[in-house]
Write an enzyme that holds these catalytic residues in place. Structure first.
Site, PDB file in Angstrom:
ATOM      1  N   GLU A 250     -10.861  11.502   6.976  1.00 30.18           N
ATOM      2  CA  GLU A 250      -9.519  11.052   6.649  1.00 30.18           C
ATOM      3  C   GLU A 250      -8.900  12.559   6.164  1.00 30.18           C
ATOM      4  O   GLU A 250      -9.167  13.178   5.256  1.00 30.18           O
ATOM      5  CB  GLU A 250      -9.511  10.231   5.469  1.00 30.18           C
ATOM      6  CG  GLU A 250      -9.141   8.812   5.731  1.00 30.18           C
ATOM      7  CD  GLU A 250      -8.833   7.914   4.452  1.00 30.18           C
ATOM      8  OE1 GLU A 250      -8.410   8.597   3.379  1.00 30.18           O
ATOM      9  OE2 GLU A 250      -9.180   6.757   4.527  1.00 30.18           O
TER      10      GLU A 250
ATOM     11  N   ASN B  48     -13.912   1.631   1.684  1.00 25.63           N
ATOM     12  CA  ASN B  48     -12.961   2.890   1.647  1.00 25.63           C
ATOM     13  C   ASN B  48     -12.599   3.438   0.188  1.00 25.63           C
ATOM     14  O   ASN B  48     -12.279   2.533  -0.576  1.00 25.63           O
ATOM     15  CB  ASN B  48     -11.513   2.822   2.126  1.00 25.63           C
ATOM     16  CG  ASN B  48     -10.729   3.909   2.199  1.00 25.63           C
ATOM     17  OD1 ASN B  48     -10.873   4.633   3.004  1.00 25.63           O
ATOM     18  ND2 ASN B  48      -9.782   3.798   1.315  1.00 25.63           N
ATOM     19  N   GLU B  49     -13.322   4.441  -0.194  1.00 24.34           N
ATOM     20  CA  GLU B  49     -12.876   5.241  -1.301  1.00 24.34           C
ATOM     21  C   GLU B  49     -13.360   4.288  -2.643  1.00 24.34           C
ATOM     22  O   GLU B  49     -12.454   4.678  -3.750  1.00 24.34           O
ATOM     23  CB  GLU B  49     -11.418   5.712  -1.297  1.00 24.34           C
ATOM     24  CG  GLU B  49     -11.243   6.551  -0.299  1.00 24.34           C
ATOM     25  CD  GLU B  49      -9.816   7.147  -0.170  1.00 24.34           C
ATOM     26  OE1 GLU B  49      -8.975   6.703  -1.031  1.00 24.34           O
ATOM     27  OE2 GLU B  49      -9.553   8.165   0.501  1.00 24.34           O
TER      28      GLU B  49
ATOM     29  N   TRP C 212       1.065  -1.241  -0.059  1.00 23.20           N
ATOM     30  CA  TRP C 212      -0.063   0.046  -0.060  1.00 23.20           C
ATOM     31  C   TRP C 212       1.115   1.269  -0.287  1.00 23.20           C
ATOM     32  O   TRP C 212       2.141   1.165  -0.210  1.00 23.20           O
ATOM     33  CB  TRP C 212      -1.064  -0.152   1.272  1.00 23.20           C
ATOM     34  CG  TRP C 212      -2.203   0.706   0.968  1.00 23.20           C
ATOM     35  CD1 TRP C 212      -2.409   1.713   1.295  1.00 23.20           C
ATOM     36  CD2 TRP C 212      -3.185   0.044   0.114  1.00 23.20           C
ATOM     37  NE1 TRP C 212      -3.995   2.257   0.581  1.00 23.20           N
ATOM     38  CE2 TRP C 212      -4.110   1.009   0.015  1.00 23.20           C
ATOM     39  CE3 TRP C 212      -3.405  -1.036  -0.460  1.00 23.20           C
ATOM     40  CZ2 TRP C 212      -5.640   0.971  -0.810  1.00 23.20           C
ATOM     41  CZ3 TRP C 212      -4.753  -1.434  -1.022  1.00 23.20           C
ATOM     42  CH2 TRP C 212      -5.753  -0.427  -1.115  1.00 23.20           C
ATOM     43  N   ASP C 213       0.362   2.458   0.096  1.00 18.68           N
ATOM     44  CA  ASP C 213       1.289   3.733  -0.182  1.00 18.68           C
ATOM     45  C   ASP C 213       2.028   3.919   1.347  1.00 18.68           C
ATOM     46  O   ASP C 213       2.552   4.928   1.429  1.00 18.68           O
ATOM     47  CB  ASP C 213       0.510   4.758  -0.745  1.00 18.68           C
ATOM     48  CG  ASP C 213      -0.582   5.394   0.103  1.00 18.68           C
ATOM     49  OD1 ASP C 213      -0.984   4.805   1.173  1.00 18.68           O
ATOM     50  OD2 ASP C 213      -1.217   6.220  -0.220  1.00 18.68           O
ATOM     51  N   TRP C 214       1.812   2.976   2.236  1.00 21.27           N
ATOM     52  CA  TRP C 214       2.721   2.735   3.370  1.00 21.27           C
ATOM     53  C   TRP C 214       2.881   1.330   3.868  1.00 21.27           C
ATOM     54  O   TRP C 214       3.417   1.005   4.910  1.00 21.27           O
ATOM     55  CB  TRP C 214       1.818   3.194   4.881  1.00 21.27           C
ATOM     56  CG  TRP C 214       0.423   3.203   4.616  1.00 21.27           C
ATOM     57  CD1 TRP C 214      -0.869   3.968   3.997  1.00 21.27           C
ATOM     58  CD2 TRP C 214      -0.343   1.891   4.796  1.00 21.27           C
ATOM     59  NE1 TRP C 214      -1.864   3.299   4.119  1.00 21.27           N
ATOM     60  CE2 TRP C 214      -1.643   1.784   4.374  1.00 21.27           C
ATOM     61  CE3 TRP C 214       0.187   0.303   5.309  1.00 21.27           C
ATOM     62  CZ2 TRP C 214      -2.667   1.041   4.686  1.00 21.27           C
ATOM     63  CZ3 TRP C 214      -0.756  -0.487   5.366  1.00 21.27           C
ATOM     64  CH2 TRP C 214      -2.301  -0.481   4.719  1.00 21.27           C
TER      65      TRP C 214
HETATM   66  C1  BMA Z   1      -6.351   7.412   1.898  1.00 21.67           C
HETATM   67  C2  BMA Z   1      -6.556   6.041   2.360  1.00 21.67           C
HETATM   68  C3  BMA Z   1      -5.441   5.085   2.135  1.00 21.67           C
HETATM   69  C4  BMA Z   1      -4.242   5.783   1.861  1.00 21.67           C
HETATM   70  C5  BMA Z   1      -4.000   7.263   2.330  1.00 21.67           C
HETATM   71  C6  BMA Z   1      -2.995   7.751   2.041  1.00 21.67           C
HETATM   72  O1  BMA Z   1      -7.403   7.868   1.211  1.00 21.67           O
HETATM   73  O2  BMA Z   1      -7.706   5.551   2.185  1.00 21.67           O
HETATM   74  O3  BMA Z   1      -6.002   4.621   0.824  1.00 21.67           O
HETATM   75  O4  BMA Z   1      -2.959   5.011   2.395  1.00 21.67           O
HETATM   76  O5  BMA Z   1      -5.016   7.795   1.838  1.00 21.67           O
HETATM   77  O6  BMA Z   1      -2.498   7.989   0.689  1.00 21.67           O
END
Ligand code: BMA
Length: 813
Positions: free
Chosen positions: A513, A421-422, A169-171
């Protein structure tokens, strides 16, 4: 009669190359077993992630030998019970395949009595390659369904019901973990199979609460059996009832005449009633919190609310997003869950969002949330990709969601079921769906409708929210920018590169978020990088940064706010100042907009491996500066500077539903710490209040621009609340080079640190190499008032002193 738990040591064998044989702990995962057996290097160190990719490119065999005793063999039925099997698995007892499974989020229960024998039995679990199965499934789909490109490093994970971030994932590291993460049980059934117990609360106008139990039990034998139900109140008073297992419907109830109500932390206590239901050697125990929960989405002048109302009181939801505790699920221990959730509570959070790209959490997570008073925003496990809507997929998901809702709905902490989520937003991200939007919207709705139907059928007492973010019922507008209704994901700062004042351009009803990255602290860096790689553009550092532009974004933002840091350690420290500043800017402003804004959940609480990320707690458990700031900016009472049109104002916020008396002073100091002006105040804050108590014209401030800063100190029932405001970005301010001293003293309850300074010092931060944290850090230290903080850890004074490092903003350059 008794259950056989097949946990502990199993044998792990590679099916591609059976020279690899190692012990594996179940519950546990393949990678952590190989690591413990020295068959792979630590995937979290250096660039080892790349070197361990072969592990997920093998099939693996898990073997367990066990004895079936005569009482087990006497039972007409013996259920093998499995959950959290990750993912594509074939299960055999004594060589006979009893089950094929491919959904990590479902529970499987199968009668294996016919295959059991006296003496030694062998249970085997073959774990097949997830990447191959995902690809094969994608090829069978009637039309392409875009997967989480950019986050996942392995394609088509959206076809598999498995933790989506396992593919990166991006982390997140990409390990594509596999294993069994829950206890493996064999349950002999003589008369009755007790499959589950659910409760419902009915509140009466006289204040009593009726608790109804619905029992899911299957009568197997011919003997009649009685089910015993016992409810014990928090102070130990019990009521019990007995019900025959063969009646329809299988329900009974308790009346609680003087119920003790469960509250989110910060609003009251968390009394829990114990419920035990037992029959035929099986027992279900639960801890029940009695509360009335309501989600207020009433339309209003601005748009529509999104407010959690508990026991009739509007709650200000404050917290963060949760990702899986560890990328190697075998390392997700109950102790670590407790530590992280206690740390969330310690930072005055009262809500955790279980994000949809991870997993439905383990029982211990929700038990802890019940105990600690942390509400849970529970996503269903779909994130940032589109998903199939084929009949097979929908059927599988239906069974998954029904199981999860039944498993979890008795937890007082769970406040909301959210579809994903999204995923609505993701329709606009991928070329296939962008060019054929209608098709993919219908595809989305087919799945989302199943989710809604199952949730509403299984849990009529909670609301289903289609997606995060979402503007409301069938309102699928741009919830990344529409702040008038529903929940919002506000990413204009991090992902779109705006400055922190962009947080002042929106007034979300509920921001679920928003986030800003930082690098890990030096002690955490030392756990994954050798000194040669202590540089943010080194190969190791780039491997530990999964958001392509992440390092550039942070570095570029330095140039807007700060003077450029002089060395690596200062760079790390400054990145955490910057992150804290971002999230503080947003959180304080949105709190100052209460009651319009009723929820602030930043991205993200934790890390699943040591990495540069948006987290406020590092993988090692260390609090970043953000977490210390969160403790202050989420406090039930807060003093917040707000930039109004032509003035600077101070707003006082009280989230509690009771009056509090506060008194304090705003002081304008120069850089020497000399007073330019002071304004005392004293007031009563009403319940759930938000008051302006002070204002200063911008003109007055501008006359002395750059000559000093504003500091507020407020006393509230023995608690000291402080805040600081500057009239420009830090790079343009003549920050004094203060000399800060720290003295360690042995107090009554452990070690204390007394910090003193000759000049005002900002973002004074304590960093300790060993384990432990401080009661406060990253604060303003004034020459006139030393600050005492407690050390919360077990090190002695000498060790603490030797491993302590002090930072302040003016030392970064
Ligand atoms: C959000 C989350 C993740 C992601 C984060 C940072 O929208 O739902 O998908 O890690 O952004 O980009």
């Amino acid at each position: 009669m008794t259950q056989l738990i097949l946990d502990g040591e199993w044998t792990l064998t590679s099916l591609a190359d059976d020279s690899i044989v190692a012990p594996i702990q179940i519950p546990g995962d393949v990678h952590s077993a190989l690591l413990a057996a020295d068959k792979i290097p630590d995937p979290y160190y250096g660039c080892n992630e790349t070197d361990v990719q072969w592990v997920s490119e093998h099939d693996w065999l898990l073997t367990k030998s066990f004895e079936a005793d005569s009482s087990t063999l006497e039972a007409p039925r013996v259920d093998l019970m499995l959950s959290m099997v990750d993912t594509v698995a074939s299960i055999a007892v004594n060589g006979e395949v009893v089950l094929l499974c491919a959904n990590m989020f479902r529970e499987y229960r199968v009668d294996v009595r016919p295959y059991l024998k006296q003496g030694e039995n062998i249970l085997t679990v073959t774990l097949k390659r997830a990447d191959i199965e995902a690809k094969a499934r994608a090829e069978r789909l009637p039309f392409p369904v875009p997967w989480a490109v950019g986050n996942n490093q392995i394609p088509h994970m959206n076809t598999l019901r498995k933790t989506q971030c396992h593919a990166g994932w991006d982390w997140g590291i990409c390990l594509l973990a596999s294993g069994i993460y829950d206890s493996v049980k064999l349950q002999p059934i003589h008369n009755v199979a007790l499959k589950g117990v659910r409760t419902a609360q009915q509140w009466q106008s006289n204040g009593q609460c009726d608790l109804t139990l619905s029992i899911d039990a299957e009568v197997v034998g011919t003997d009649s059996a009685a089910i015993e139900c016992v409810l014990t109140s928090p102070c130990g008073e019990s009521q019990s009832t007995i019900i025959a297992a063969d009646v329809e419907p299988l329900t009974c109830g308790f009346t609680i005449t003087h119920p003790e109500r469960w509250w989110p932390t910060g609003y009251g206590s968390q009394p829990l009633y114990s419920l035990t239901v037992s029959v035929d050697g099986q027992r279900v125990t639960k801890r029940i919190g009695l509360r009335e929960l309501h989600l207020d989405t009433t339309p209003d002048e601005a748009g529509s609310a999104l407010t959690f109302v508990m026991n009739g009181k509007a709650i200000m939801s404050k917290g963060a997003n949760w990702i899986p505790l560890d990328a190697m699920p075998g390392l997700q221990t109950p102790e670590r869950y407790r530590q992280l959730l206690e740390d969330a509570k310690a930072a005055n959070m009262n809500m955790i969002r279980v994000w949809g790209g991870g997993m439905y959490e383990r029982d211990c997570f929700y038990e802890l949330c019940d105990e600690l008073g942390l509400m849970v925003w529970q996503d269903l496990m779909f994130a940032c990709a589109l998903y199939p809507s084929t009949p097979e997929f929908l059927k599988d998901v239906e069974l998954e969601v029904a199981y999860q809702v039944r498993r979890l709905s008795d937890h007082a902490s769970i406040a909301l079921w959210c579809g994903d989520n999204e995923v609505i937003g993701a329709i606009g991200w991928y070329p296939e769906s962008r060019t054929n939007r209608e098709k993919y919207v219908v595809n989305y709705d087919r799945l989302n409708r199943v989710l809604q139907e199952v949730v509403e059928r299984e849990d009529p007492y909670r609301r289903f929210w289609a997606s995060s973010p979402c503007n409301g019922e069938l309102d699928f507008g741009d919830a990344w920018h529409d702040d008038n209704k529903g929940d919002m994901h506000f990413w204009d700062v991090w992902h779109s590169g705006k400055s922190f004042d962009a947080y002042h351009t929106v007034k979300p009803r509920f921001c679920s978020e928003f986030g800003y990255q930082s690098w890990p602290s030096l002690p955490t860096v030392k756990t994954f990088a050798s000194e040669a790689d202590w540089n943010v553009t080194s190969p190791t550092f780039e491997q530990h940064q999964k958001n392509g532009r992440g390092n550039s974004i942070m570095t570029e933002m330095f140039t807007r706010y700060f003077r450029f840091p002089k060395d690596f350690a200062q760079m790390l420290y400054l990145s955490q100042v910057q992150q804290a500043l971002a999230i503080k800017t947003a959180s304080e402003y949105w709190r100052a907009n209460k009651p319009l804004c009723r929820g602030i959940l930043y991205w993200q609480l934790n890390d699943c491996w040591p990495v540069s990320s948006w987290s406020s707690i590092e993988y090692t458990g260390r609090w970043k500066q953000l977490h210390y700031h969160a403790k202050r900016f989420f406090d039930a009472q807060a003093a917040v500077f707000v930039e109004e049109q032509d003035a600077l104002a101070l707003r006082l916020i009280n989230d509690e539903h009771r009056n509090v008396h506060v008194r304090g002073q705003v002081t304008w100091y120069d850089w020497q710490g000399e007073v330019i002006d002071t304004w005392p105040f004293e007031t009563k804050l009403g319940e759930d209040d938000n008051q302006m108590v002070w204002q200063c014209d911008r003109e007055v401030i501008d006359e002395r621009k750059h000559q000093g800063f504003f500091h507020v100190v407020m006393e509230c029932e023995g608690k000291e609340i402080t805040n600081t405001w500057f009239d420009d970005v830090y790079k343009r301010l003549p920050l004094p080079k203060a000399s800060v001293d720290v003295e360690i003293i042995e107090g009554m309850d452990g070690l204390q640190l007394v910090l003193t300074s000759d000049l005002p010092a900002f973002f004074v931060h304590l960093e300790f190499e060993g384990e432990g944290r401080f009661s406060d850090s990253s604060f303003t230290l004034m020459p006139c008032s030393p600050v005492t903080v407690n050390f919360e850890g077990s090190a002695d004074a000498e060790t603490l002193k030797a491993g302590l490092r002090l930072y302040q903003l003016s030392e970064t350059f």
